[in-house]
Design a protein around this motif. Structure first.
Motif, mmCIF file in Angstrom:
data_model
loop_
_atom_site.group_PDB
_atom_site.id
_atom_site.type_symbol
_atom_site.label_atom_id
_atom_site.label_comp_id
_atom_site.label_asym_id
_atom_site.label_seq_id
_atom_site.Cartn_x
_atom_site.Cartn_y
_atom_site.Cartn_z
ATOM 1 N N VAL A 36 45.983 -43.535 0.881
ATOM 2 C CA VAL A 36 44.648 -43.610 0.281
ATOM 3 C C VAL A 36 44.278 -42.254 -0.325
ATOM 4 O O VAL A 36 43.743 -42.185 -1.441
ATOM 5 N N VAL A 37 44.574 -41.183 0.393
ATOM 6 C CA VAL A 37 44.312 -39.839 -0.112
ATOM 7 C C VAL A 37 45.118 -39.583 -1.379
ATOM 8 O O VAL A 37 44.593 -39.092 -2.388
ATOM 9 N N MET A 38 46.403 -39.932 -1.356
ATOM 10 C CA MET A 38 47.255 -39.714 -2.527
ATOM 11 C C MET A 38 46.812 -40.581 -3.712
ATOM 12 O O MET A 38 46.851 -40.123 -4.861
ATOM 13 N N ALA A 39 46.367 -41.796 -3.449
ATOM 14 C CA ALA A 39 45.869 -42.657 -4.525
ATOM 15 C C ALA A 39 44.632 -42.038 -5.165
ATOM 16 O O ALA A 39 44.484 -42.059 -6.400
ATOM 17 N N ALA A 40 43.752 -41.476 -4.345
ATOM 18 C CA ALA A 40 42.557 -40.833 -4.893
ATOM 19 C C ALA A 40 42.933 -39.623 -5.742
ATOM 20 O O ALA A 40 42.339 -39.385 -6.804
ATOM 21 N N LEU A 41 43.931 -38.867 -5.306
ATOM 22 C CA LEU A 41 44.348 -37.678 -6.051
ATOM 23 C C LEU A 41 45.218 -38.000 -7.262
ATOM 24 O O LEU A 41 45.486 -37.114 -8.073
ATOM 25 N N SER A 42 45.646 -39.236 -7.407
ATOM 26 C CA SER A 42 46.510 -39.594 -8.532
ATOM 27 C C SER A 42 45.763 -39.605 -9.859
ATOM 28 O O SER A 42 46.384 -39.535 -10.921
ATOM 29 N N LEU A 88 38.559 -37.022 1.260
ATOM 30 C CA LEU A 88 38.827 -35.721 0.661
ATOM 31 C C LEU A 88 37.598 -34.823 0.584
ATOM 32 O O LEU A 88 37.718 -33.605 0.715
ATOM 33 N N ILE A 89 36.445 -35.413 0.335
ATOM 34 C CA ILE A 89 35.232 -34.604 0.219
ATOM 35 C C ILE A 89 34.149 -35.130 1.146
ATOM 36 O O ILE A 89 34.176 -36.292 1.562
#
Length: 126
Positions: A36-42, A88-89
């Motif tokens: 989920v974190v990586m998807a948001a950062l993509s 993330l935030i």
């Protein structure tokens, strides 16, 4: 990972913990999932938001307008919500404004090295 904090006489005073509004809903550190974190950062815009917050932020004093992105407010709201829901935030509501900060301690404990990679990523021209 250390945040750079600009020291200037016009910088807002750091509020004590008891003076801060409650954070908006966010996942607990143990609930954060890497995919989920990586998807948001993509998304390049979201990656740039986190990168700038890591390198240029001062506490919770940055609203979506601080970034200077030429995007509709509704679009920015969507991106900030995706970052918050991924963990993330952290966002707090100050009247009509939401101010953001990267959850550095939680992310470093859960995903060591991730924020170093984000901070080292090249700036996006958005």
């Amino acid at each position: 990972m250390q945040q750079r904090v600009a020291a200037s006489p016009s910088a807002p005073q750091q509020e004590s913990a008891e003076d801060l509004p409650e954070p908006l809903p966010e996942p607990a550190p143990e609930e954060m999932r890497l995919e989920v974190v990586m998807a948001a950062l993509s998304d390049p815009l979201r990656l740039e938001i986190v990168r700038r917050l890591l390198l240029e932020s001062e506490a919770f004093d940055h609203t979506c307008g601080w970034f200077g992105f030429d995007r509709p407010k509704s679009s920015l709201t969507h991106h900030f919500r995706a970052l918050r829901e991924a963990g993330l935030i952290r966002q707090r509501q100050y009247g009509l404004e939401r101010r953001s900060q990267v959850r550095v301690h939680d992310l470093n404990a859960r995903f060591p090295g991730l924020l170093d990679l984000v901070a080292a990523s090249p700036s996006q021209d958005l």
